[in-house]
Scaffold this motif. Structure first.
Motif, PDB file in Angstrom:
ATOM      1  N   LYS A   1       0.617  -1.556   0.221  1.00 52.84           N
ATOM      2  CA  LYS A   1      -0.377  -0.236  -0.329  1.00 52.84           C
ATOM      3  C   LYS A   1       1.252   1.495   0.094  1.00 52.84           C
ATOM      4  O   LYS A   1       0.261   1.998  -0.906  1.00 52.84           O
ATOM      5  N   GLU A   2       2.069   1.064   1.040  1.00 56.42           N
ATOM      6  CA  GLU A   2       2.613   2.725   0.305  1.00 56.42           C
ATOM      7  C   GLU A   2       3.392   2.767  -0.208  1.00 56.42           C
ATOM      8  O   GLU A   2       3.625   3.709  -0.850  1.00 56.42           O
TER       9      GLU A   2
ATOM     10  N   THR B   1       0.179   3.797  -3.117  1.00 56.16           N
ATOM     11  CA  THR B   1      -0.140   4.804  -2.980  1.00 56.16           C
ATOM     12  C   THR B   1       1.050   6.273  -3.417  1.00 56.16           C
ATOM     13  O   THR B   1       0.470   7.091  -3.594  1.00 56.16           O
ATOM     14  N   SER B   2       2.288   5.849  -2.820  1.00 55.85           N
ATOM     15  CA  SER B   2       3.516   6.605  -3.159  1.00 55.85           C
ATOM     16  C   SER B   2       4.341   6.988  -4.962  1.00 55.85           C
ATOM     17  O   SER B   2       4.415   7.865  -5.076  1.00 55.85           O
TER      18      SER B   2
ATOM     19  N   PRO C   1      -5.067   4.687 -10.775  1.00 53.15           N
ATOM     20  CA  PRO C   1      -6.262   5.675  -9.454  1.00 53.15           C
ATOM     21  C   PRO C   1      -6.807   4.035  -9.299  1.00 53.15           C
ATOM     22  O   PRO C   1      -7.155   4.047  -8.163  1.00 53.15           O
TER      23      PRO C   1
ATOM     24  N   LYS D   1      -5.069   1.830  -7.413  1.00 53.71           N
ATOM     25  CA  LYS D   1      -4.746   2.078  -5.641  1.00 53.71           C
ATOM     26  C   LYS D   1      -5.917   2.040  -4.965  1.00 53.71           C
ATOM     27  O   LYS D   1      -5.686   1.220  -4.002  1.00 53.71           O
TER      28      LYS D   1
ATOM     29  N   GLN E   1      -5.787  -0.359  -1.772  1.00 52.25           N
ATOM     30  CA  GLN E   1      -6.500   0.330  -0.504  1.00 52.25           C
ATOM     31  C   GLN E   1      -7.619  -0.921  -0.070  1.00 52.25           C
ATOM     32  O   GLN E   1      -7.269  -0.759   1.689  1.00 52.25           O
TER      33      GLN E   1
ATOM     34  N   TYR F   1      -6.577  -3.728   1.145  1.00 57.14           N
ATOM     35  CA  TYR F   1      -5.503  -3.111   2.420  1.00 57.14           C
ATOM     36  C   TYR F   1      -6.353  -3.478   3.867  1.00 57.14           C
ATOM     37  O   TYR F   1      -6.173  -3.620   5.207  1.00 57.14           O
TER      38      TYR F   1
END
Lengths: 289, 266
Positions: B191-192, B195-196, B202, B205, B209, B212
């Motif tokens: 996730k880290e 998302t970065s 999108p 992402k 998420q 997660y």
């Protein structure tokens, strides 16, 4: 039992064939032994093993550097590109385990001596060390940053800035407090040097450190006084005096101050600035750098 | 409570298992491996030995939890013990609950013994190393790591039970729990990274998420670094939050397991 023994001997019998075949196995020759690792790849491929992955990367890095140091790759040494990869790998280790000190110490204390001609790499090393000092409160990290600045990049002001940070941290040796004003003074920032020495003197607790700082302050104030007299002379005569004695002869100074370190003050003709032969260190132990 | 006799039976049966002692001995072997690896590193060898010893500890507990929960349930079914148990005045959900409590007890005991083995190991490694600046080992911190590792083991065994009830193949159940465990460990870093990143769409992402939030997050129980680096601090609130998460999620998994077992044809 007989069958087990038979199986055992058959395995033993197969070993020479395996060894011979392994030697003949086609292998891709690596052009660069220092492989670049990516943080995301290492992170994803080591679930729950983040810190051990950082340890393994550091072991690999030490092994490769050891080979370079002891010249095991007889044909050549690390190229600049490989040193850059090595620095990048330390950055990966830092991301994986931000509290791991040894790779950063290795990076700051050893690698700059190998890449000192490349300013870009030195700056990369410094930024990695500074990133590490956000997590590890050890005086050696800002010290190494400062050392790189003043020794390899000849930037004494930046060097003094980081040495000052290091000197205020727990466990820092007392000589750092003296090194900071000297670097400022050498770079011509006399006022900062005097202010820093005053500041350190106020907070110093050890008697020996206090005495050393007082001597440093005395020397700096003497240089400051001579510098001031020098600018009066330049205004009056429009040139730099030949020797410091000219300042006395012209009546600007009554007498020349003495260097508390036992050296002699002189004029650096190129900059028309005062400096001392002692280099702000007791003359018996002073060296050029 | 009707579940207690089943729990006792499962607990006793698991203590007699070869895996219990075998994995403890394997852990001793892994401590030697940790020591060997630390020997080749420059600098703080105790830090490296601790990194490896605690990582091996975490995974040994996970392995025991998976094998204990899946293996014990499948053995009950294949040895027809389950018919014998269910012929008594016992509801199916009590059987599942008892099974879970028995496995949880065995996992807790295994973690407790492992804690002693690992602590003794790292203290010995530390006393054998000759460091210029000694690496301080705080046993209380290792104990806190063990508590969270134990929670992880119990959490994982709830999933083991769920998959053992869900699948008819033991291998499939084992692989599913292993996959879930690794996925649960990877979720936070994935996730880290996702998302970065500028290069991830999108939609992806959002999927990451969602995963997660919904997948069990096993990385929460992994605080090995806290035992290794004394400068790291963990708030008591963290332990409370993780405990609450563990209790809620485990209860949810047990509810689903009982539901599936009640509908399963034996």
């Amino acid at each position: 039992m007989k069958r087990l023994l038979l199986a055992f001997f058959l395995i033993i019998f197969s070993i020479p064939f395996m060894v011979k075949a392994d030697k003949m196995k086609p292998r891709v020759k690596e052009l660069l032994p220092v492989l670049p690792y990516s943080y995301s790849q290492v992170l994803i491929s080591s679930p729950g093993f983040k810190s051990p992955a950082a340890d393994i990367l550091f072991i690999n890095l030490c092994y490769l550097t050891g080979n370079d140091v002891f010249n095991n790759w007889k044909e050549r040494k690390f190229s600049e590109e490989e040193w850059e990869r090595l620095i990048e790998n330390v950055r990966v280790i830092e991301k994986l385990d931000p509290y791991y000190f040894d790779p950063l110490y290795f990076l700051g204390a050893y690698v700059p001596w190998k890449v000192y001609k490349n300013r870009k790499l030195l700056l990369k090393i410094n930024s990695t060390l500074l990133e590490g000092s956000r997590y590890i409160k050890d005086w050696r990290l800002p010290f190494l940053v400062g050392f790189n600045y003043f020794y390899f990049m000849d930037n004494k002001v930046e060097g003094a800035k980081y040495l000052k940070i290091a000197s205020q941290m727990k466990g820092a040796p007392s000589y750092l407090k003296l090194l900071v004003p000297r670097l400022y003074a050498e770079s011509g920032k006399l006022d900062i040097a005097i202010a820093v020495t005053y500041e350190e003197l106020k907070s110093a607790k050890q008697e020996s450190v206090k005495r050393a700082l007082e001597r440093r302050l005395k020397a700096l104030l003497a240089i400051k006084e001579l510098d001031r007299a020098l600018s009066v002379y330049r205004k009056r005569y429009g040139r730099c005096p030949e020797t410091l004695d000219d300042l006395v002869r012209s009546g600007i100074l009554k007498k020349l101050p003495k260097d508390p370190y036992g050296g002699k003050f002189y004029i650096e003709k190129r900059k028309c600035k005062v400096w001392t032969t002692s280099n702000l260190r007791p003359v018996s132990t002073s060296s050029s750098r | 409570m009707n579940a207690i006799p089943v729990a006792k039976l499962t607990f006793k049966e698991l203590l007699k298992e070869k895996a219990f002692l075998g994995l403890l001995l394997f852990e001793v072997f892994l401590l030697f491996v940790s020591k060997l690896i630390s020997n080749v590193v420059a600098g703080d060898t105790v830090k490296v030995a601790m990194d490896f010893a605690l990582a091996f500890f975490f995974f040994t507990v996970a392995l025991f939890s998976i094998f204990a929960s899946v293996g014990s349930t499948f053995r009950d079914i294949s040895d027809k013990v389950v018919y014998l148990i269910l012929s008594k005045p016992l509801r199916r959900r009590d059987y599942v609950l008892g099974k879970f409590l028995g496995v949880a007890g065995a996992v807790a005991l295994f973690t407790f013994f492992s804690f002693f083995v690992v602590t003794a190991g790292i203290l010995t490694i530390s006393s054998l190393s000759n460091l210029y600046v000694p690496h301080v080992i705080v046993v209380e911190r290792v104990f806190l790591v063990s508590i969270l590792t134990c929670m992880m083991g119990i959490f994982l065994s709830a999933f083991g039970l769920l998959f053992a009830v869900l699948f008819t193949s033991q291998i499939l159940a084992l692989l599913s729990v292993l996959f879930l465990f690794f996925a649960g460990l990877e979720l936070s870093p994935v996730k880290e990274l996702v998302t970065s990143s500028k290069y991830v769409s999108p939609i992806n992402k959002v999927i990451v998420q969602l995963a997660y939030y919904l997948f069990p997050n096993f990385s929460l129980f992994d605080i090995k670094d806290y035992a290794v680096h004394l400068s790291l601090t963990v708030s008591p609130l963290y332990f409370l939050l993780v405990s609450v998460y563990f209790l809620i999620y485990t209860s949810a998994v047990l509810v689903v397991s009982t539901l599936l077992f009640e509908r399963r044809e034996l």
